[in-house]
Design an enzyme around this catalytic site. Sequence first.
Site, short mmCIF file in Angstrom:
data_model
loop_
_atom_site.label_atom_id
_atom_site.label_comp_id
_atom_site.label_asym_id
_atom_site.label_seq_id
_atom_site.Cartn_x
_atom_site.Cartn_y
_atom_site.Cartn_z
N LYS A 118 0.82 -1.22 0.00
CA LYS A 118 0.00 0.00 0.00
C LYS A 118 0.85 1.27 0.00
O LYS A 118 0.34 2.35 -0.28
CB LYS A 118 -0.97 0.00 1.19
CG LYS A 118 -2.01 -1.10 1.05
CD LYS A 118 -3.39 -0.76 1.55
CE LYS A 118 -4.37 -1.78 1.00
NZ LYS A 118 -5.71 -1.69 1.41
N LYS A 202 -4.31 -9.65 -7.53
CA LYS A 202 -5.54 -9.93 -6.78
C LYS A 202 -6.71 -9.08 -7.29
O LYS A 202 -6.52 -7.90 -7.59
CB LYS A 202 -5.26 -9.59 -5.30
CG LYS A 202 -6.38 -9.93 -4.34
CD LYS A 202 -6.02 -9.53 -2.92
CE LYS A 202 -6.65 -8.22 -2.54
NZ LYS A 202 -6.80 -7.96 -1.12
N LYS A 205 -11.20 -4.18 -4.88
CA LYS A 205 -12.17 -3.13 -5.08
C LYS A 205 -11.51 -1.80 -5.42
O LYS A 205 -12.15 -0.91 -5.97
CB LYS A 205 -13.12 -3.00 -3.88
CG LYS A 205 -12.46 -2.76 -2.53
CD LYS A 205 -13.51 -2.46 -1.46
CE LYS A 205 -13.69 -3.55 -0.43
NZ LYS A 205 -12.66 -3.61 0.61
#
Length: 339
Positions: A118, A202, A205
Site C-alpha cells: 500500500k 488480486k 475493489k
Amino acid sequence: MSETTFTPRVFSGIQPSGGLTLGNYLGALKRFADAQNQGIQTIYCMVDLHAITVWQNPEDLRNNTRELCAGFIASGIDPEKSILINQSQVPEHAQLAWVFNCVARMGWMGRMTQWKDKTAGKNAEAASLGLFAYPALMAADILIYHATHVPVGEDQKQHIELTRDIAMKFNHDYGVDFFPITEPVIEGAATRVMSLRDGTKKMSKSDPSDASRINLTDDADAISKKIRKAKTDPEPLPSDAKGLEDRPEARNLVNIYSALSEQTVDQVLAEVGGMQFGTFKPMLADLAVAKLTPISSEMARLVADPAEIDRILARGAEQAREITAPILKKTYEIVGMIG
Ligand code: AQP
C-alpha cells in the site's frame, strides 16, 4: 503455545471502503455463511476503524457500512445466527488495540506485505500511523472475542500470523495463558480470486479498472460482459489441475467456476477439459449470473431500509459487548490497570 482450551469461536471482518467484489464474496462472505452453519458461534464485523486508515468521505463511509451490512445478509449471513457488528460501535476493539500497540514491535509491522504494497512507490512517511498499526487493531478485533478461527482470503494470512505473535508475546510478557493462538482458515479454490485483466494480480475493489473485477452490485449484463472480455490464453482448457500451472488467467476462471459451482477443480476439469474459452466463458457467465444476481437484488432491497440495518447493527453491538467487556476487563487486570 496455549495450554488452555478455548471454546471454538469464529470472527472475521471486511472494510466498508466501498463496493464488494467477487473476491470478497468467494474469499470471505460465502465462507462466513458456511461457517455459520457448523454449530460454532460466529461474529462478523464491518471494520470501519480499518477503513479510515485511508481518508474516507464521511457520508460515503456511512453508506458503505450499511451497504456492506446488506452484502453480509444477502450473502446468507443471518443476524439471528451470527453477531453482526460495526467495529466502531464496540469500543473494546480500539481499547484492546492500544494495549496491543504496546505489545507489537515496529519491526513486525514494517515487514507486513500489505503495508509494503500500500505504500509502494509512495512516500511511506506520509501514510497514516493507523495504516502502519492496522495489524495490531486486526489482532484486537480477533482476540477481544478470544476467537479461535478466522476465515480469510490468502492475502490476510500474514496478518493472522502476526495476531498469533501478539497473543504469544502478551501471554509470555505477562506470564498468563489468556489469549488463544488463533488459526487462519484458508480453504477452497477461491481463497485468492485474481483480476480478470491480469491473472497475477488480486481482484480488488480499489483497482482503477472496473473491468478487472465483478462487483456484487453488477447486473447480469455487466457480469456477462466482464467474463466474456476476461483475459485468457489461446490454449483449450486442460483436463487436470497440473495443466493450469503457468496459466494464471485460465486457473483463475476455473477456480471461480469451481467455487461458484461448489465442485473441486478436478471435477470441473473433468467436465470442461479440452473446451475452448469461447465455450467455457458463456458457461461461467451463466453460472455467475445465476449465483450473484439474487445477492445484488437482495442487497438493493435491504439498503432501501437503512433504519432496519442500523437496528441490526445496534443489536449486534449489544450482543458483542457481552463478550468483549469481560475480556477487556480481564486484560486490564492482567496489565495492572485495574484490580
Ligand atoms: N481477490 C480476493 N480473493 C479472495 N479473497 C479476497 N478478499 C479480498 N479480496 C479477495 C478477502 O475479503 C476479506 C475482506 O477484505 P477487505 O475488503 O477488508 O480488504 P482487502 O483484502 O484489502 O480487499 P480489497 O478488495 O483488496 O480492498 P482494497 O482494494 O481496498 O485493498 C478478507 O478476508 C480478504 O482476504
